[in-house]
Design an enzyme around this catalytic site. Structure first.
Site, PDB file in Angstrom:
ATOM      1  N   ASP A 196      -8.812  -2.850  -6.359  1.00 45.83           N
ATOM      2  CA  ASP A 196      -8.781  -3.797  -5.233  1.00 45.83           C
ATOM      3  C   ASP A 196      -9.647  -3.332  -4.072  1.00 45.83           C
ATOM      4  O   ASP A 196      -9.434  -3.731  -2.948  1.00 45.83           O
ATOM      5  CB  ASP A 196      -7.340  -4.033  -4.779  1.00 45.83           C
ATOM      6  CG  ASP A 196      -6.703  -2.803  -4.132  1.00 45.83           C
ATOM      7  OD1 ASP A 196      -7.378  -1.756  -4.021  1.00 45.83           O
ATOM      8  OD2 ASP A 196      -5.525  -2.881  -3.729  1.00 45.83           O
ATOM      9  N   SER A 224       0.822  -1.199   0.000  1.00 47.59           N
ATOM     10  CA  SER A 224       0.000   0.000   0.000  1.00 47.59           C
ATOM     11  C   SER A 224       0.868   1.266   0.000  1.00 47.59           C
ATOM     12  O   SER A 224       1.744   1.418  -0.855  1.00 47.59           O
ATOM     13  CB  SER A 224      -0.951  -0.031   1.206  1.00 47.59           C
ATOM     14  OG  SER A 224      -1.878   1.020   1.160  1.00 47.59           O
ATOM     15  N   HIS A 263      -7.679  -5.143  -0.867  1.00 43.00           N
ATOM     16  CA  HIS A 263      -6.430  -4.410  -0.655  1.00 43.00           C
ATOM     17  C   HIS A 263      -5.589  -5.005   0.465  1.00 43.00           C
ATOM     18  O   HIS A 263      -4.357  -5.086   0.349  1.00 43.00           O
ATOM     19  CB  HIS A 263      -6.754  -2.950  -0.343  1.00 43.00           C
ATOM     20  CG  HIS A 263      -5.563  -2.063  -0.268  1.00 43.00           C
ATOM     21  ND1 HIS A 263      -4.716  -1.846  -1.333  1.00 43.00           N
ATOM     22  CD2 HIS A 263      -5.040  -1.331   0.761  1.00 43.00           C
ATOM     23  CE1 HIS A 263      -3.747  -1.028  -0.976  1.00 43.00           C
ATOM     24  NE2 HIS A 263      -3.915  -0.706   0.298  1.00 43.00           N
TER      25      HIS A 263
END
Length: 699
Positions: free
Chosen positions: A601, A275, A654
């Site tokens: 995502d 991320s 995610h």
């Protein structure tokens, strides 16, 4: 499921049960503080002495009330029901997820990838570094106000354990300690909150909710341990450069990589950022090679010597549009949905909190939020009439998922096929539109208003008292808000100006650390300033031709791309003036609850995660002068088919992707020495390449 895992989850359940019992004790035996907040009568309060006449009057009044309306619920009833529901749900889930599979061996889940690959002969090779993203790393209290004394060295964020009940009892104090200084972006006076160290810093976000834990377990299966595996924990609230200024996090990461290289047979390190950790590590790559004191003094060959590969999982390279919504109104689709289901709950002083106002007050002190704003402006994200995702068909993706679940791919009728051919031209470049109509009409039909007002002062109400709910909105007038709404539509370029208008102090502080443009000439010495290092369109990859860069992320889940907004009710004298219009729905699933969706995502659109590996860094470009190899590996989402899969063995969410079997296998093979070509090169399921062709960034 092995017995140790069962015992661990039994312990978690017992701890949860104990916390709930403690909550009940707080409610009942500490004068029911929660009840006083809800406005109901507290138990144990001594009654005043009444005269005989007063007693007769009270009895008559009680008898009348009984006839007029039924007895209302008492606070203790509410507390007991809350605890009862939570306990029952916890034990039921424990029984279904852990006890039933152990009792019935036929229901055991599949073997984890690490165990299977170990049998095939895969062993640990390169040392690995794990770099967590935003909000997933744990934070601990080292110094605080008197209200936080019981929380010393306990988790204020992530991996909550015994300290959770203490946090629950003092939510305002807790949020005060999570805030940073509004002007400096560093510690407020008298408060020190620091990142938790070690692998436990980001293995679980909360008991039972994994982040890195599954990957760590699988890496351990093939021989990884503390000696050759390191969690690069940092305070994700700070700007990237301030993690070095305050904590020396970049220096410690550099030193740890050098130690792991030296103590593991001079083997290069494989780095796994997740991320926001991807742009944090991109910042590190530039910092580590520049001479001190500007950088880490590693020299131009440091990355080539120490790093084998950078495997970015769910990267946010080009930002996420929902960062605009977070700063503008402290919400996204989830908060908007809660508002729709329980109108007024988040705006009321529920349990003594104005929830959304507090979230905004705290999050606007975190410079890291600004690092997630979309980069590249209208060139990348589109303008009033164009976007890279135009033509994306939401319904076809949803139908594909339904067909995958029902296994009816070979029985589609001609009517089914026509659904895949429907094109819905959404104007995703309008990141924020005030009103559904403004998000749909051609630009020539939009009202023409000057945006010059955004460059003027917003000090109309600068004398407003700065109480505990203060945000920079309190320094603005209702007329300012009306002008913003009248302008109807805002692209990425407009929104940066808008944020400078509605939150000038925050943006002045944060933009000293971040930039969101596209470099004209990367040889310009100005790009040696740290604010450019986390933007892949304003910095270069290091001169390391043998280093590989991967972009691994999920696809097939509707992901926030743009929003329909409206003004908040005018009867609210203070608070957040704008909100997502959750009544705005489209004729198809691209617009739901005031949010336009594209492929991604669930958190990061495909364009942001994949563009740099597919185009920006592909081959020798000005962003990748050494021509080091890049690979795109997409993982198509498949929801869990049973409860035994937990959050899904093929989930592409995610965070859930960290438990995706295919991704775990790729991660383990790269750590064991495989190259991108040995993995099979690119694997692309989305329309990424079409999007890349529509983005005209000079290479």
């Amino acid at each position: 499921m092995n017995s140790s895992k069962l015992k661990g989850n039994l312990c978690i359940a017992m701890l949860s049960f104990a916390s709930l019992l403690r909550f009940l004790r707080i409610c009942i035996f500490e004068h029911l503080k929660c009840c006083s907040l809800l406005g109901c009568k507290s138990y144990g309060t001594p009654e005043k002495k009444q005269s005989p006449d007063e007693k007769v009057f009270q009895e008559i009044k009680k008898s009348r009330n009984k006839r007029q309306k039924p007895m209302g619920w008492k606070c203790v009833d509410n507390c007991c029901w809350i605890v009862g529901y939570l306990c029952t749900t916890s034990w039921l889930l424990l029984f279904l997820l852990y006890i039933v599979p152990v009792s019935l061996p036929g229901l055991k889940g599949p073997e984890i990838p690490g165990a299977r690959l170990k049998r095939e002969g895969l062993v640990a090779n390169h040392p690995v570094v794990l770099v967590p993203g935003i909000i997933t790393g744990g934070l601990e209290l080292w110094e605080g106000k008197p209200c936080a004394e019981p929380l010393f060295r306990k988790r204020l964020w992530g991996g909550w354990g015994s300290g959770f009940t203490d946090i629950f009892r003092r939510p305002v104090c807790w949020m005060d300690h999570l805030s940073l200084h509004y002007e400096t972006g560093l510690d407020p006076p008298g408060i020190r909150v620091r990142p938790a160290p070690g692998l436990v810093a980001a293995d679980y976000f909360a008991p039972g909710y994994f982040v890195w834990a599954i990957l760590i377990e699988n890496l351990a299966q093939i021989g990884y341990e503390d000696r050759n595996m390191y969690m690069a924990a940092y305070d994700w609230r700070l700007s990237f450069q301030n993690t070095e200024v305050r904590d020396r996090s970049l220096s410690r990461l550099k030193g740890q990589i050098e130690i792991m290289y030296a103590t593991n047979g001079d083997k290069k390190v494989v780095v796994f950022p997740h991320s926001m950790g991807a742009v944090y590590f991109l910042h590190f790559l530039k910092w580590v090679e520049l001479p001190a004191p500007v950088g880490g003094g590693g020299g131009s060959g440091w990355c080539a010597k120490y790093i084998k590969a950078i495997v970015n999982i769910g990267p946010t390279f080009l930002g996420v549009p929902k960062a605009f919504a977070t700063i503008l109104s402290a919400e996204g689709k989830d908060i908007s949905l809660i508002r729709a289901m329980a109108a007024g709950l988040l705006e009321s002083e529920f349990l003594g909190l104005q929830t959304i106002e507090h979230v905004m007050r705290v999050s606007r002190t975190w410079d890291s939020i600004v690092s997630l704003l979309p980069k590249g402006g209208e060139t990348v994200w589109g303008n009033l009439d164009w976007s890279p995702e135009e033509g994306y068909n939401c319904e076809s993706e949803e139908k594909r998922q339904l067909q995958a679940l029902s296994k009816e791919n070979n029985t589609r009728s001609s009517t089914d096929k026509s659904l895949f051919q429907v094109k819905h031209h959404k104007k995703y470049g309008r990141i924020i539109s005030f009103g559904k109509e403004a998000s749909e009409v051609v630009s020539s039909q939009l009202p023409t208003f000057s945006k010059d007002f955004m460059h003027s002062s917003t000090s109309a109400n600068s004398s407003t008292s700065r109480g505990e709910f203060w945000t920079e909105y309190d320094d603005m007038s209702r007329e300012n808000f009306q002008k913003i709404a009248e302008n109807k539509v805002y692209t990425t370029t407009d929104l940066l100006d808008l944020l400078r208008y509605v939150a000038p102090k925050m943006m002045q502080r944060a933009e000293a650390h971040y930039s969101h443009g596209i470099a004209e000439n990367l040889e310009d010495p100005k790009y040696n300033h740290h604010k450019y290092w986390s933007n892949p369109l304003e910095t270069m990859l290091p001169d390391a031709p043998d280093m590989e860069t991967y972009c691994m992320y999920g696809v097939g889940i509707p992901t926030e791309r743009s929003y329909v907004y409206k003004m908040s009710p005018s009867d609210r004298r203070k608070g957040i003036p704008f909100r997502i219009d959750n009544s705005a729905d489209g004729s198809d699933s691209c617009l739901r609850g005031g949010v336009y969706f594209v492929d991604g995502d669930e958190s990061v659109p495909v364009l942001s995660s994949g563009f740099m590996c597919a185009k920006g860094w592909r081959g020798k470009t000005r962003f990748n002068p050494s021509g080091s190899a890049t690979y795109v590996r997409e993982y198509r989402h498949k929801p869990p088919s049973s409860m035994l899969e937990g959050r899904g063995l093929e989930s592409a969410g995610h965070v859930d992707i960290m438990g995706n079997v295919a991704l775990i296998e790729d991660v383990l093979r790269i750590a064991a020495g495989a190259t991108g070509s040995e993995l099979g090169g690119d694997r692309i399921h989305s329309d990424l390449l079409k999007m890349c062709n529509r983005v005209n960034v000079p290479l």
